[in-house]
Design a protein around this motif. Structure first.
Motif, PDB file in Angstrom:
ATOM      1  N   THR A  25       0.839  -1.206   0.000  1.00  0.00           N
ATOM      2  CA  THR A  25       0.000   0.000   0.000  1.00  0.00           C
ATOM      3  C   THR A  25       0.869   1.249   0.000  1.00  0.00           C
ATOM      4  O   THR A  25       0.576   2.225  -0.699  1.00  0.00           O
ATOM      5  N   ALA A  26       1.941   1.238   0.781  1.00  0.00           N
ATOM      6  CA  ALA A  26       2.859   2.385   0.829  1.00  0.00           C
ATOM      7  C   ALA A  26       3.492   2.619  -0.543  1.00  0.00           C
ATOM      8  O   ALA A  26       3.632   3.772  -0.983  1.00  0.00           O
ATOM      9  N   LEU A  27       3.859   1.554  -1.222  1.00  0.00           N
ATOM     10  CA  LEU A  27       4.443   1.691  -2.564  1.00  0.00           C
ATOM     11  C   LEU A  27       3.436   2.278  -3.554  1.00  0.00           C
ATOM     12  O   LEU A  27       3.792   3.110  -4.392  1.00  0.00           O
ATOM     13  N   LEU A  28       2.173   1.863  -3.447  1.00  0.00           N
ATOM     14  CA  LEU A  28       1.132   2.443  -4.307  1.00  0.00           C
ATOM     15  C   LEU A  28       1.012   3.946  -4.083  1.00  0.00           C
ATOM     16  O   LEU A  28       0.870   4.719  -5.030  1.00  0.00           O
ATOM     17  N   LEU A  29       1.059   4.339  -2.814  1.00  0.00           N
ATOM     18  CA  LEU A  29       0.968   5.762  -2.490  1.00  0.00           C
ATOM     19  C   LEU A  29       2.160   6.522  -3.067  1.00  0.00           C
ATOM     20  O   LEU A  29       1.999   7.602  -3.641  1.00  0.00           O
ATOM     21  N   LEU A  30       3.348   5.964  -2.936  1.00  0.00           N
ATOM     22  CA  LEU A  30       4.531   6.622  -3.505  1.00  0.00           C
ATOM     23  C   LEU A  30       4.416   6.747  -5.017  1.00  0.00           C
ATOM     24  O   LEU A  30       4.781   7.784  -5.592  1.00  0.00           O
ATOM     25  N   GLU A  31       3.906   5.717  -5.676  1.00  0.00           N
ATOM     26  CA  GLU A  31       3.732   5.782  -7.127  1.00  0.00           C
ATOM     27  C   GLU A  31       2.765   6.895  -7.522  1.00  0.00           C
ATOM     28  O   GLU A  31       2.947   7.557  -8.537  1.00  0.00           O
ATOM     29  N   GLN A  32       1.742   7.100  -6.707  1.00  0.00           N
ATOM     30  CA  GLN A  32       0.754   8.141  -6.997  1.00  0.00           C
ATOM     31  C   GLN A  32       1.291   9.539  -6.711  1.00  0.00           C
ATOM     32  O   GLN A  32       0.967  10.485  -7.415  1.00  0.00           O
ATOM     33  N   ALA A  90       7.670   2.685   6.259  1.00  0.00           N
ATOM     34  CA  ALA A  90       7.945   3.842   5.407  1.00  0.00           C
ATOM     35  C   ALA A  90       9.372   3.778   4.865  1.00  0.00           C
ATOM     36  O   ALA A  90       9.604   4.013   3.672  1.00  0.00           O
ATOM     37  N   TYR A  91      10.315   3.435   5.706  1.00  0.00           N
ATOM     38  CA  TYR A  91      11.725   3.318   5.279  1.00  0.00           C
ATOM     39  C   TYR A  91      11.866   2.242   4.208  1.00  0.00           C
ATOM     40  O   TYR A  91      12.473   2.464   3.160  1.00  0.00           O
ATOM     41  N   ASP A  92      11.289   1.073   4.474  1.00  0.00           N
ATOM     42  CA  ASP A  92      11.365  -0.022   3.511  1.00  0.00           C
ATOM     43  C   ASP A  92      10.709   0.354   2.182  1.00  0.00           C
ATOM     44  O   ASP A  92      11.204  -0.005   1.107  1.00  0.00           O
ATOM     45  N   ALA A  93       9.603   1.075   2.242  1.00  0.00           N
ATOM     46  CA  ALA A  93       8.892   1.465   1.026  1.00  0.00           C
ATOM     47  C   ALA A  93       9.708   2.449   0.198  1.00  0.00           C
ATOM     48  O   ALA A  93       9.784   2.324  -1.033  1.00  0.00           O
ATOM     49  N   VAL A  94      10.321   3.423   0.855  1.00  0.00           N
ATOM     50  CA  VAL A  94      11.136   4.399   0.125  1.00  0.00           C
ATOM     51  C   VAL A  94      12.306   3.692  -0.555  1.00  0.00           C
ATOM     52  O   VAL A  94      12.600   3.939  -1.733  1.00  0.00           O
ATOM     53  N   ARG A  95      12.960   2.791   0.154  1.00  0.00           N
ATOM     54  CA  ARG A  95      14.093   2.049  -0.435  1.00  0.00           C
ATOM     55  C   ARG A  95      13.630   1.161  -1.593  1.00  0.00           C
ATOM     56  O   ARG A  95      14.274   1.117  -2.634  1.00  0.00           O
ATOM     57  N   ALA A  96      12.511   0.479  -1.418  1.00  0.00           N
ATOM     58  CA  ALA A  96      11.991  -0.382  -2.491  1.00  0.00           C
ATOM     59  C   ALA A  96      11.581   0.454  -3.700  1.00  0.00           C
ATOM     60  O   ALA A  96      11.803   0.043  -4.849  1.00  0.00           O
ATOM     61  N   TYR A  97      11.002   1.620  -3.465  1.00  0.00           N
ATOM     62  CA  TYR A  97      10.601   2.502  -4.563  1.00  0.00           C
ATOM     63  C   TYR A  97      11.818   2.987  -5.327  1.00  0.00           C
ATOM     64  O   TYR A  97      11.816   3.027  -6.557  1.00  0.00           O
ATOM     65  N   GLU A  98      12.866   3.317  -4.605  1.00  0.00           N
ATOM     66  CA  GLU A  98      14.108   3.730  -5.256  1.00  0.00           C
ATOM     67  C   GLU A  98      14.655   2.613  -6.138  1.00  0.00           C
ATOM     68  O   GLU A  98      15.049   2.847  -7.283  1.00  0.00           O
ATOM     69  N   ARG A  99      14.697   1.394  -5.591  1.00  0.00           N
ATOM     70  CA  ARG A  99      15.203   0.244  -6.353  1.00  0.00           C
ATOM     71  C   ARG A  99      14.340  -0.028  -7.578  1.00  0.00           C
ATOM     72  O   ARG A  99      14.845  -0.255  -8.678  1.00  0.00           O
ATOM     73  N   ARG A 100      13.024   0.005  -7.398  1.00  0.00           N
ATOM     74  CA  ARG A 100      12.098  -0.271  -8.499  1.00  0.00           C
ATOM     75  C   ARG A 100      12.273   0.752  -9.617  1.00  0.00           C
ATOM     76  O   ARG A 100      12.310   0.403 -10.791  1.00  0.00           O
ATOM     77  N   ASP A 101      12.385   2.024  -9.249  1.00  0.00           N
ATOM     78  CA  ASP A 101      12.540   3.079 -10.239  1.00  0.00           C
ATOM     79  C   ASP A 101      13.874   2.939 -10.970  1.00  0.00           C
ATOM     80  O   ASP A 101      13.948   3.082 -12.186  1.00  0.00           O
ATOM     81  N   ALA A 102      14.930   2.632 -10.230  1.00  0.00           N
ATOM     82  CA  ALA A 102      16.251   2.475 -10.843  1.00  0.00           C
ATOM     83  C   ALA A 102      16.259   1.279 -11.797  1.00  0.00           C
ATOM     84  O   ALA A 102      16.822   1.347 -12.898  1.00  0.00           O
ATOM     85  N   GLU A 103      15.628   0.181 -11.407  1.00  0.00           N
ATOM     86  CA  GLU A 103      15.556  -1.009 -12.262  1.00  0.00           C
ATOM     87  C   GLU A 103      14.729  -0.728 -13.516  1.00  0.00           C
ATOM     88  O   GLU A 103      15.054  -1.193 -14.599  1.00  0.00           O
ATOM     89  N   GLY A 104      13.679   0.039 -13.360  1.00  0.00           N
ATOM     90  CA  GLY A 104      12.822   0.375 -14.491  1.00  0.00           C
ATOM     91  C   GLY A 104      13.551   1.215 -15.518  1.00  0.00           C
ATOM     92  O   GLY A 104      13.376   1.037 -16.721  1.00  0.00           O
ATOM     93  N   ARG A 105      14.397   2.132 -15.064  1.00  0.00           N
ATOM     94  CA  ARG A 105      15.153   2.963 -15.994  1.00  0.00           C
ATOM     95  C   ARG A 105      16.238   2.152 -16.703  1.00  0.00           C
ATOM     96  O   ARG A 105      16.540   2.401 -17.852  1.00  0.00           O
ATOM     97  N   ARG A 106      16.832   1.174 -16.006  1.00  0.00           N
ATOM     98  CA  ARG A 106      17.840   0.339 -16.630  1.00  0.00           C
ATOM     99  C   ARG A 106      17.239  -0.548 -17.719  1.00  0.00           C
ATOM    100  O   ARG A 106      17.848  -0.790 -18.739  1.00  0.00           O
ATOM    101  N   ALA A 107      16.022  -1.033 -17.486  1.00  0.00           N
ATOM    102  CA  ALA A 107      15.368  -1.921 -18.446  1.00  0.00           C
ATOM    103  C   ALA A 107      14.924  -1.161 -19.704  1.00  0.00           C
ATOM    104  O   ALA A 107      14.797  -1.738 -20.776  1.00  0.00           O
ATOM    105  N   ALA A 108      14.696   0.141 -19.560  1.00  0.00           N
ATOM    106  CA  ALA A 108      14.189   0.942 -20.688  1.00  0.00           C
ATOM    107  C   ALA A 108      15.230   1.310 -21.665  1.00  0.00           C
ATOM    108  O   ALA A 108      16.226   1.118 -21.946  1.00  0.00           O
TER     109      ALA A 108
END
Length: 165
Positions: free
Chosen positions: A111-118, A147-165
């Motif tokens: 849920t925290a990750l969804l909020l960060l995405e929004q 919250a800490y785990d979500a911010v770190r996971a969001y950072e990783r997800r975003d970084a991985e997404g840019r590498r794949a693109a």
């Protein structure tokens, strides 16, 4: 002309109570406040509340479950904020615990990750932006660890997404 007999205080209280719960779902505590403001006596309030509970129109456990579901799904609130708000609305602690206890760390994290995405368009860059994202989640009622785990996971997800693109 025949005058209409005045309704008894109990009938008046029931009418007021049914109108109040007809407008929106209420907790027992909220309904008591409504009736107190209408100058209904304490004994009559108890009787009216008991009647509405028996009719199924007033149920704090149902209220807590629905409130929790709505706030998680629609507003992306965390369990801590939901619990605080239910407490403020007069829900007993055991019912609050039952309503918010069904969520584990992974569900809160999702849920925290969804909020960060929004709310956060790009990966936080630097401590200041990370802190801002973390504070957003804590304000929404997520535990600091989540919250800490979500911010770190969001950072990783975003970084991985840019590498794949």
């Amino acid at each position: 002309m025949d005058a209409q007999p005045a309704p008894s205080e109990f009938e008046r209280a029931l009418d007021l109570a049914r109108r109040a719960v007809g407008q929106r779902e209420r907790t027992i505590s909220e309904l008591r406040t409504v009736l107190e403001r209408k100058r209904v006596g304490p004994g009559t309030i108890d009787a009216a509340v008991a009647e509405l509970c028996q009719e199924g129109l007033l149920d704090d456990a149902r209220y807590a479950r629905r409130f929790t579901e709505d706030k998680r799904e629609l507003e992306r609130w965390g369990s801590e904020r939901i619990a605080r708000d239910l407490q403020r609305r007069g829900i007993p602690p055991d019912l609050i615990e039952a309503a918010v206890a069904d969520r584990g760390h992974e569900a809160e994290l999702a849920t925290a990750l969804l909020l960060l995405e929004q709310r956060v368009a790009t990966r936080p860059r630097g401590d200041r932006e990370r802190d801002r994202a973390w504070r957003l989640l804590v304000r929404r009622g997520f535990a600091p660890e989540v919250a800490y785990d979500a911010v770190r996971a969001y950072e990783r997800r975003d970084a991985e997404g840019r590498r794949a693109a």
